[in-house]
Write an enzyme that holds these catalytic residues in place. Sequence first.
Site, PDB file in Angstrom:
ATOM      1  N   THR A 152       0.852  -1.193   0.000  1.00 33.39           N
ATOM      2  CA  THR A 152       0.000   0.000   0.000  1.00 33.39           C
ATOM      3  C   THR A 152       0.886   1.241   0.000  1.00 33.39           C
ATOM      4  OG1 THR A 152      -1.908   1.045   1.058  1.00 33.39           O
ATOM      5  CG2 THR A 152      -0.318   0.034   2.542  1.00 33.39           C
ATOM      6  N   ASN A 153       0.309   2.392   0.286  1.00 35.44           N
ATOM      7  CA  ASN A 153       1.089   3.628   0.322  1.00 35.44           C
ATOM      8  C   ASN A 153       0.622   4.483   1.491  1.00 35.44           C
ATOM      9  OD1 ASN A 153      -1.136   5.478  -0.667  1.00 35.44           O
ATOM     10  ND2 ASN A 153      -1.050   3.978  -2.325  1.00 35.44           N
ATOM     11  N   ARG A 154       1.229   5.659   1.644  1.00 39.80           N
ATOM     12  CA  ARG A 154       0.961   6.461   2.850  1.00 39.80           C
ATOM     13  C   ARG A 154      -0.217   7.417   2.716  1.00 39.80           C
ATOM     14  NH1 ARG A 154       5.617   5.377   5.719  1.00 39.80           N
ATOM     15  NH2 ARG A 154       7.556   5.449   4.524  1.00 39.80           N
ATOM     16  N   SER A 155      -1.021   7.287   1.683  1.00 34.56           N
ATOM     17  CA  SER A 155      -2.150   8.200   1.518  1.00 34.56           C
ATOM     18  C   SER A 155      -3.107   8.099   2.713  1.00 34.56           C
ATOM     19  CB  SER A 155      -2.904   7.851   0.240  1.00 34.56           C
ATOM     20  OG  SER A 155      -4.151   8.512   0.237  1.00 34.56           O
TER      21      SER A 155
END
Length: 392
Positions: free
Chosen positions: A208-211
């Site tokens: 995933t990512n840090r959004s």
Amino acid sequence: MMKGKTVVLGVTGSIAAYKAAELASQLVQVGTRVEVIMTEAATQFISPLTFRNITGRPVVTRMFELASEYSVEHVALAEAADVVVIAPATANTIAKIAAGIADDMLSCTVLATKAPVIVAPAMDVNMYENQVTQENIAKLKARGFVMVGPGYGRLASGKMGLGRLVDISEIMAAISQVLGKSGDLHGKRIVVTAGGTQEPLDPVRCLTNRSSGKMGYAIAEAARDRGAEVVLVTAPTALPRPYGIDVVQVTTAQDMYEAVQKAVGKADALIMAAAVADYRPKKMAESKIKREKADKLVLELERTPDILGEVRGNFLRVGFAAESEELVANAKEKLRKKQLDLIVANDVSAIGAETNSVVLIDRTGSIDELPTLPKREVADRILDKVASLLSS
Ligand code: CTP
């Protein structure tokens, strides 16, 4: 939308009456004029003086106090109101309003007003579930009253159940939606995406990512408060479910692709604020990947669908470009390649932050560089552009 508006706040005799002080305070802080009407029973739970100090306005408690400094003509507030909010609303007040009884200043004002009325019930679960209360609530809904809540939780009786006054933030959202109903996005259907997608590696792990989803949620809420009908397609976030918005929860880029395709059917605009994974593990392990199996683990990744690139139709398409370098040049290239109407370029440092500094580039090549602003303000500036592109 709320600034300068007159909110008539009706407070009735519930243990939750003290929470109305916080609501009055938040309303004053966003620049509304708050006129409080309390029922006699409400004054047993909280003093009119509290509201008088918060709002800086006289508080109406009695109908026939014509000689006092609190005197108001009995329908004056009904006419002055842009919106009437009853929070908390007891079963008794709801019943009176449903029956058209006008025997105190609050019920009289509700009967006399042409303004929209928001009702936030608070009562014991048995009173709430009683058929007569349910019928009264159904009557009010059918007449166009906006019901907010009640919420589920611990009640004054110690029982758990439906009957709690909802969070003040939810009542504020309902007020802001009602006041913005005829805004510049009235009648428009806007699909917004938010959050970072999660691509599973095995049953417990994902890429995933840090959004944080904050930018997309701010856009969805701002569009709601300008009169739009909003669908929010969201990847997992830690944010509360926004009021008055049709929320579709998704996990992966593929899920989001399918949900967006479905949602854009009658849309006027698609705003892709989500941080969509560009790659996903080619295979998801069916059981948890074990540490002792190997010294090294190589993941094979494959491309996910480019949602914004592929979903086309008779609606405005707005993209985001998160860049580490060459912000404007890269964003312009994305605008061209994905044939967008508008692109919002921001530095990757905005991810997870409360503020954002963006550059808006539209299909005509016009470039608008905004200062660093809270995300909700950035959202409104993006929507100014969307509204103007929709009308051109
Ligand atoms: N986007 C999308 N589907 C993807 C990836 C991105 O719809 N699989 C959308 C994003 O929501 C955003 C825009 O496309 O509105 C640009 O996203 P970004 O990741 O910056 O661009 P990419 O085209 O993926 O390019 P790169 O990651 O190489 O910068």
